[in-house]
Enzyme design. Structure first.
Site, mmCIF file in Angstrom:
data_model
loop_
_atom_site.group_PDB
_atom_site.id
_atom_site.type_symbol
_atom_site.label_atom_id
_atom_site.label_comp_id
_atom_site.label_asym_id
_atom_site.label_seq_id
_atom_site.Cartn_x
_atom_site.Cartn_y
_atom_site.Cartn_z
ATOM 1 N N LYS B 110 0.967 -1.145 0.028
ATOM 2 C CA LYS B 110 -0.065 -0.065 0.032
ATOM 3 C C LYS B 110 1.065 1.191 -0.123
ATOM 4 O O LYS B 110 1.612 1.558 0.970
ATOM 5 C CB LYS B 110 -0.742 0.036 1.265
ATOM 6 C CG LYS B 110 -1.770 1.147 1.170
ATOM 7 C CD LYS B 110 -2.532 1.358 2.505
ATOM 8 C CE LYS B 110 -2.969 3.001 2.535
ATOM 9 N NZ LYS B 110 -3.512 3.206 3.928
ATOM 10 N N ALA B 197 -9.421 5.768 4.328
ATOM 11 C CA ALA B 197 -9.180 6.899 5.144
ATOM 12 C C ALA B 197 -10.583 7.624 5.351
ATOM 13 O O ALA B 197 -10.997 8.057 4.388
ATOM 14 C CB ALA B 197 -8.161 7.708 4.909
ATOM 15 N N GLY B 198 -10.790 8.217 6.538
ATOM 16 C CA GLY B 198 -11.877 9.211 6.577
ATOM 17 C C GLY B 198 -13.353 8.689 7.193
ATOM 18 O O GLY B 198 -13.957 9.178 7.853
ATOM 19 N N ASN B 219 -9.071 2.293 9.644
ATOM 20 C CA ASN B 219 -8.302 1.885 10.860
ATOM 21 C C ASN B 219 -8.807 2.732 12.088
ATOM 22 O O ASN B 219 -9.225 1.981 13.151
ATOM 23 C CB ASN B 219 -6.898 2.225 10.625
ATOM 24 C CG ASN B 219 -5.908 1.544 11.755
ATOM 25 O OD1 ASN B 219 -6.591 1.234 13.041
ATOM 26 N ND2 ASN B 219 -4.585 1.370 11.448
ATOM 27 N N THR B 220 -8.629 3.837 12.235
ATOM 28 C CA THR B 220 -9.097 4.836 13.446
ATOM 29 C C THR B 220 -10.575 4.640 13.966
ATOM 30 O O THR B 220 -10.876 4.538 14.970
ATOM 31 C CB THR B 220 -8.887 6.270 13.120
ATOM 32 O OG1 THR B 220 -7.664 6.291 12.599
ATOM 33 C CG2 THR B 220 -9.002 6.838 14.257
#
Lengths: 73, 268, 268, 73, 268, 268, 73, 73
Positions: B110, B197-198, B219-220
């Site tokens: 990635k 992401a986001g 992830n987060t």
């Protein structure tokens, strides 16, 4: 700038260390209690194959980067 | 009227195919920022993800009994995708990609080349440059990029295996800010488009998949949820829901009402 | 790292309880507007709904082999909720509710008193009036209403079993237009809050459940989808996803980025 | 306004029909090929219990509403 | 190419007419919550408002040199609109309306009957009841209500002079949450529709006027701005801008681009 | 309470300064796509714009009495900004910029290098390349770009006089899709940030200015409005309103209500 | 409950006050330094016309509400 | 490939034209009824200064681009 007597200086992950001379990469990893199968070694900016760990010797002045996978996104 | 009778039409969907490799799950998760390894392991299991991202970092020499990620994940069951997170130049990203390939068991990487520390938005020029080199070296490149379709098309021309535009900045949880751009990218590319992401909560993942993209990476949203494993399961369901809704073809929107019950047959 | 290990924390959620009756599914679906009965049956099965709404209408005397809905739904497996759709006065709604009770097997009724033909928005005064009578007659009233918390509180005071505010007008597919009002209603009431009408696609259902409401009711989103059964499965997953995301506690939103991979341990 | 001879007029679901006299609600429903178990009968604005279908007779001038469940949201 | 040449087509708009009284400005402002009376006076002047709302309250007997609002506003230049703010029953609202009429110089009253202390949403039933009495007593009623078109139509039937639906809760600054409902109310009513409450900044006022409504009323957006007079001028311009944009007829939205410069005549 | 008293605090704002040149109006308009030249002239006058963009194209040899734009605009009153619209390579854009400089009276150029015909999104790499050359040649470059802050910072480093990110694609009228990115660009740059393209109606311009940017450029929103001159005046007011609202400092948003009238002094 | 001697008790804006007897509404307002033109008087739930301020007398036990316009939205 | 006799061929805005020889840029523009002050001339990929219009001659084979400002966004 190899160490006097049976010692040499190498840079490992950014810090200069004095180690016994004569280490192969594998024996050096084991001396650090690292599992050779889980660590990748970059020696003087060159990535080593795992099966070379027995042959390649750690020389004075070597710059070694020992990396592995950690959690990341 | 048995559940059987309807299973078939419902579950029919192709697998996600990236670089010739098939994945049944369209959800890819990161392995960073969990409070404990157990929390990470549980969340990954609950998410049903078959591919997880990992970072390449120095071994910590001062800790004995070092615990790398491989102590917790079984590469035979979970496909590890090394990333180049934290790299700000093409040269660095290439170096990390090579180390990742050696550490792992595949050509997959990635690719991330960051252009700004505050927003973690990609440096698209350096990303294109690094992608070119890595593709030439035989890597299967999954490239993190912004919502720009021009850049996305160039990444495809270079030969990346997947284009990964962001929904909003890494770790922001702002969700899919610009569905129009994401739909445009998907409609113009042939390689898989995986939104990276986001995403902050399940509905973000659901609405993202409804745009027709091939997958979502997060992830987060899991690691920073109060209950990561529960959110992970929510995300698994949300990604499947969004995918099926896209395949089902939604009803048209109307600015007026239409009754659901017959208007005939009323009593007098 | 087995799926078992995480099943538990993931699936823990109370059932939806309305009028003392338990439902494992938080999705309620309508039975109107399907092109064929088979399509309806498949969609209901795929949705996993345990409660479906039905309308009360005159038998069509001109058709031999009349096919009422009961020829297709097994009341032992699916709970039938008679509605008062199409009623514009409290008196009519009460009449239909009584007929529905006689036709069905329970005291449950979905009370609808429409106040405007174009928007199908409820006549809240007539709804309150009808609700009072029906509660006095022992009905278990599930009341369709607008997003007004004042009306919602009054319906609760009258003794309805569930308050059903709309997400947007019936059949519009505009989704959850005013999450603030829905959250407010949920936070102020003790009886179950089930959002009724307006959901158009899976992400609408997911974001609605993320507001913390107890359930969602929909009809057109399934019946008017290109593939009703596929959308029905999408909705089943979306409702579960939204519920779990609510229970999981989402990450905070930030207007800046936060890396997912460690910033330490980078090479030199 | 009952029909002459053996016939009567009733209003069923809004339309005036001439039917034979003497029907119980059940026999009337069956004459329409309707399953008594699936149809609710409102007679002159009063809802009948199902177990009354055998006893209650359809009288001249009755206004009957025969309803059942149909698909609705 | 002189400014004159275009002035004409640009400025043509009818005045706002409420209860037979003409107002050139479509902006109505409140007089509450300013830190100083000077700030209030400056803000009103900057807003260009011709009508301002005032509340009816007990004289403070303990303060000598009592300063009521009339010490600061000249009723010959600013039309005072007494409100019934703070009333929770029809009876109270009627009482305050009568006191306001006696204190003021007109039959105008802004009717507010609150139904919930936390949201300050109206009690529509009590509002309808009070409106009926006040209309019968000859008041020119401007009725604060929610976004429900059914209630709005009833208020018109009762004979109110203007219907005043909210954009979002009083003092919230959330802006126009539900443009669809506001457009619907405007399209269905003949009496003026003036959006009351919820506007937080200039673009909120502008987009509200773009829905075609006849005016906007605000208070907190001015009083709680860092610089009330500057925000007041911003609101004056925003209301005019939104009104003109509505009259001008906006361009259609497209999900693709269209060049602004000619595609012919390019060099080789 | 005189208008005078408040004029001062209200109107205080610095002029827009680009490349050392001052403009009182923060609205820049294009001159393309009007049905008639009169319509264009009236719209420009109504907009109050002091700077308008023009394109460079071949003279049409077949038409006698050729009417170039200069027959209609007085360069002494309106500053002409030549653009490079329609260019798909850095080389072309540079060629057009040079021709524009020769045709016009200044070093100003609006640099556009398009990367995709369907979205008209910029080719950021070619834009950076062309910007570098033009800055070296002494041009005052106003660079059209996407919402990417990384590219915006590079354009500033190269020495452009203004960075012009888009609100949404040229001619789309979708408005400000990503306020977060625009705010981020503004907060990170020192050179003026002028949002270019995508504005569809007055509230779009107003909300864009509320992000704190230095100006807005539009063309289709005026030319494609039903009444261009009326929309132009609306835009003039909306831009001023948005700017003043930004300077005034908006009230905080709250998810609950706060009364505007005193809660003390109620009757008993 | 009128006050002893020349005094009476009245309730003004919710509080009981002892005042001299004999006041007209106008003189009472002036005794409170209130401008009659800016104050509306509700006496025993009845709103007074301004031109009645001179005639109407404040009686013992009166419940008076003295209101005016204040800032409000 | 100049034209025979007093004529030459030039490419103007993409099309080949046969024109009289001997034209200066200015006279050529005027022959096209173009206002020299409003037209920019690129000759063989080189942009001409306006004050050169009188001196520069249009030669056979010249590739001329005559451009001006038009409405654009």
């Amino acid at each position: 700038m190899s160490g006097s007597g049976g010692e040499i200086e190498v840079t490992v992950n950014g810090e200069v260390r004095t180690i016994e001379s004569g280490h192969t990469v594998r024996s050096f990893l084991e001396s650090l209690e690292l599992h050779p199968g889980l660590v990748v070694v970059e020696r003087n900016r060159e990535i080593l194959d795992r099966d070379a760990y027995d042959d390649v010797r750690v020389e004075a002045g070597d710059v070694l980067e020992l990396v592995h996978f950690v959690g990341g996104g | 009227m048995t559940e059987m009778a309807v299973q078939e039409p419902v579950v029919r969907d192709e697998p996600l195919v990236v670089g010739g490799k098939e994945f049944r799950s369209r959800l890819i998760v990161g392995t960073g920022k969990y409070e404990t390894n157990q929390e990470m392991v549980d969340a990954i299991a609950a998410s049903g993800a078959e591919m997880v991202t990992v970072a390449v970092r120095r071994v910590d020499l001062d800790r004995t009994k070092e615990e790398g990620i491989l102590y917790h994940l079984d590469p035979d069951r979970i496909f590890l995708l090394p990333n180049t997170a934290g790299c700000y130049t093409a040269e660095d990203a290439i170096r990390y990609a090579r180390l990742g390939r050696k550490a792992g068991m595949s050509e997959f990487v990635k690719l991330e080349v960051i252009g700004d520390e505050r927003t973690l938005l990609p440096d698209v020029q350096a990303t294109l440059e690094a992608a070119k080199t890595l593709v030439d070296e035989g890597f299967t490149v999954m490239a993190y990029t912004n919502e720009d379709v021009v850049t996305a098309l160039r990444l495809q021309d270079i030969g990346v295996a997947a284009v990964m535009p962001l929904a909003s900045p890494i770790g922001s949880g702002l969700g899919l800010v610009n569905p129009y751009y994401i739909r445009e990218i998907k409609s113009r590319l042939e390689v898989p488009v995986i939104v990276d992401a986001g995403v902050g909560t399940a509905s973000d993942a659901c609405v993202t998949m409804e745009q027709g993209v091939d997958g979502v990476l997060m992830n987060t949203a899991l690691a920073a949820a109060e209950k990561p494993a529960v959110m992970a399961r929510a995300m698994k369901l949300a990604v499947e829901a969004g995918r099926l809704a896209y395949l089902a073809g939604r009803m048209p929107k109307r600015e007026w009402a239409v009754p659901s019950s017959p208007t005939e047959g009323m009593l007098e």
